[in-house]
Design a protein around this motif. Sequence first.
Motif, mmCIF file in Angstrom:
data_model
loop_
_atom_site.group_PDB
_atom_site.id
_atom_site.type_symbol
_atom_site.label_atom_id
_atom_site.label_comp_id
_atom_site.label_asym_id
_atom_site.label_seq_id
_atom_site.Cartn_x
_atom_site.Cartn_y
_atom_site.Cartn_z
ATOM 1 N N SER A 38 0.851 -1.191 0.000
ATOM 2 C CA SER A 38 0.000 0.000 0.000
ATOM 3 C C SER A 38 0.886 1.240 0.000
ATOM 4 C CB SER A 38 -0.905 0.010 1.226
ATOM 5 O OG SER A 38 -0.134 0.144 2.412
ATOM 6 N N ASP A 76 -1.166 -0.215 -3.988
ATOM 7 C CA ASP A 76 -2.531 -0.072 -3.464
ATOM 8 C C ASP A 76 -2.595 1.304 -2.800
ATOM 9 O OD1 ASP A 76 -4.937 -0.151 -2.167
ATOM 10 O OD2 ASP A 76 -4.635 -2.109 -1.242
ATOM 11 N N LYS A 529 -4.673 -1.789 6.461
ATOM 12 C CA LYS A 529 -4.052 -1.714 5.145
ATOM 13 C C LYS A 529 -3.240 -0.438 4.935
ATOM 14 C CE LYS A 529 -6.568 -3.146 1.692
ATOM 15 N NZ LYS A 529 -7.540 -3.177 0.547
ATOM 16 N N TYR A 530 -3.756 0.696 5.410
ATOM 17 C CA TYR A 530 -3.179 1.986 5.029
ATOM 18 C C TYR A 530 -2.477 2.726 6.165
ATOM 19 C CZ TYR A 530 -6.048 1.250 0.876
ATOM 20 O OH TYR A 530 -6.611 0.728 -0.260
#
Length: 929
Positions: A38, A76, A529-530
């Motif tokens: 990501s 991502d 995820k981020y």
Amino acid sequence: MAMEKNFNAAEAEQRIYAAWEAAGAFKAGANAKAGKDSFTIMIPPPNVTGVLHMGHAFNNTLQDILIRWKRMQGFDTLWQPGQDHAGIATQMVVERQLAEEGNISRKEMGREAFLEKVWEWKEKSGNTIIDQLKRLGASCDWSRNRFTMDEGFHDAVLKVFVDMYNKGLIYKGTRLVNWDPKFETAISDLEVENIEVDGHMWHFKYPLAGGATYEYIERDEDGNETLRETRDYISIATTRPETMLGDGAVAVHPDDERYAPIVGKLCEIPVGPKQHRRLIPIITDDYPDPNFGSGAVKITGAHDANDYGVATRNNIPLYRLMDTKAHMRDDGMDYVSAATRAKEISEGAEFDPAEIDALNLVPDAYRGMDRYECRKAVIRDIDAEGLMIMVEDKKIMQPFGDRSKVVIEPMLTRQWYVDTAKIVKPALDAVRSGDVKIIPESGEKTYYHWLENIEPWCISRQLWWGHQIPVWYDDEGNQYCAASEAEARAQAGGKALTRDPDVLDTWFSSGLWPIGTLGWPADTEEMQKYFPTDVLITGFDILFFWVARMIMMQLAVVGEIPFHTVYLHALVRDEHGKKMSKSTGNVIDPLEMIDEFGADAVRFTLSAMGRDLKLSKERLIGYRNFGTKLWNATRFAEMNACKPGGFDPASATQTVNKWIIGETVRALHATNKALESLRFSDAAMGLYAHVWGKLCDWYVEFAKPLFQSDDEAVKAETRATMAWAIDQSLTLLHPIMPYITEQLWGDIAARDNMLVHQDWPELPESLIDADADREMNWVISLIENIRSVRAEMRVPAGAKIPMVQLELDENGQAALARNEVLVKRLARVEEITQAAEAPKGAVTVAVEGGTFCLPLADIIDVAAEKARLDKAMLKLSKEIGGLKGKLGNEKFLARAPEAVVAENRAGLARAEEEAAKITEALKRLEALG
């Protein structure tokens, strides 16, 4: 259908942006490849009241370049957008609107009804800056837009406050703050503008208690006595006489021998009823400067930041003189009673801060006055007693509220604070260890300085719009901190409670921006995820107010750094290096520039500036022309049937084609390297040199003979190569110039995907053909050298001239033989002959491996040209002499504004460069003679 002759930015930009949004091109994870990491950028949230200014345009252009590049690489990506609720700014806008509409005031309306009005305004007008960022081309995931007052974010803010309160990291205390008398709230240092104004310095006598006297002696630098007199007073200078009423002491430096005899004695504040005047001690402290003024400083700890430090170090009472409107207090006990108690304290009686704050030491005659009315009255009364020594006219720095435009009053008030000393160490360690990198490195020194000397952080504001402090009080003043009133009432055993009316500083909520926008405290997929995010791009001016606090807060709340890299950019200034401001009339509106030049030209200009952020219309015109150059080269390719397809660059056979393929590979790797290290200007200028110079100038010209070849295979290869090279250039330029590149991408051929979805090129360096590279760069060097001589000698542009080959090695001869047609056409050479020696009246042209010469004696008027150059050199010599004289003058360097000095230095460099060119031209003319 043939391409349009020109790019219509005004028509294309809105259409293209709508197409990107419709395709979901900006959504988190768009274009992501399996197995890729990501990459997250958090937008510095602009104020919901804001409109796009050049700082926003610059900051968001850099972010957009980075996120588009990473998105095309298959990461991502998430570029998280949002706006800050901007407490004081938004409340001010809505209050002004109420006044314009003739409605009742905020206070008459009441808190709940007023907040409803604010939300109405937000829904109607709060998206202005989002629409403006879209015009710039910002590719944020707008579907995830957050607001620091939306429900989820609000809950996260309250949870952090409650948790930190329970851990003893948040407390309520009394300290000095910047007080805005118009808005009646504390404000941050960032919201204070220090402006130089015309002011005065009043010098007063503070009589010594009991008529005491001392020998006052002044000496020069050598210790010689210059003044001796008996004094019964100590001389004090002040720019704010109204604050004398709250003096707690007079301080002198411990090494100042002039006042050594009276240290520890008492002196009288020379204002108020004579029989009840207060006596204050004369103390020593390192703060007073013996060489400034009289060397003695009155200490008003409740109304001056420096005095506050002296007072707290020396246990001097802090007497607050003003109310929230900066009027002199008219509350509490009468002056005589208050002064009597203050006298007891000065004589050693014990006291507590709450009692001190309740004491109103404003004499009855001044109570309720505006601070400036009081100033006049105090001066008049002191002067009437003969205790004013003199008045100096003086330039002073005065603090103004950046929105209220009134003079800020340093004020001792009770506020909520974060005990930053308890959470600062991990934030310091994060940068020291390299876990967080600050670019440029100079930012790290500033970061350390601030955090190593950190003060408690005032997080409360006396506003209605914002996150209301989650603390309730019972009738006895006990505090109950909870996320809701129900929880607070449960803690209080069901007692009736009243909520703290203050709201949190907007920097507190924006300090939680990285986690609050991703759904924390829930363990969301986005958090996993981020977070942590990757790069933060922001202005250097909020390194402490926002960046450092985000690092502190994320480490304190979730135990992780919020990002690994911080890129700090400078302020965008005008072409002379001056800060843009409405008052000086040099503000450049980015939206007007987009209207005039197109978003791509604005973006390229901003990205190409590096750290020299001087913006001018000339730069914008230049980079708009760059877009036109690319457009025309692409039209040329279209007219020559260059269509993209499955071209394999490794299959090229023609030297010219191999050369542009190698140059494209070089441009790709240089761009990657520059963007990886956040050198945006290097990326932009490298692409400018490649696209304009190598592709649009040289390759287009080199390809023309190949398009006229009788060999169909050569034609086909050149068409495929040109289409491929243009496609690669469009892709490399897309993060910087997204609109024109997207338009060209679609115009060249029917595509399955828009350019925004295109994969970033991956071209091996093995595609660089060393032989082709050497040969074509040799040809370019020869042509450029011939052109340079023609320009210096002012050979008529249309004239074809002869050239003589004097000596040339084997490689040069082979290169010339293969490219003679190109050299003749592009350098406007009529014929190339060979000779052992240069004919008379010829100018030599050096090239790798050999020498040529250009016989010019019969083509130009040597005498006239020499006279012209001599005249130009004389003028330049005078200019250089004048500039050197200025820059060698220490007084000029000391007094002139930095921008003016820089302008003169740049002028000198330009003049000297031009003089060097003229000198070289004169040498060439001598050779002709």
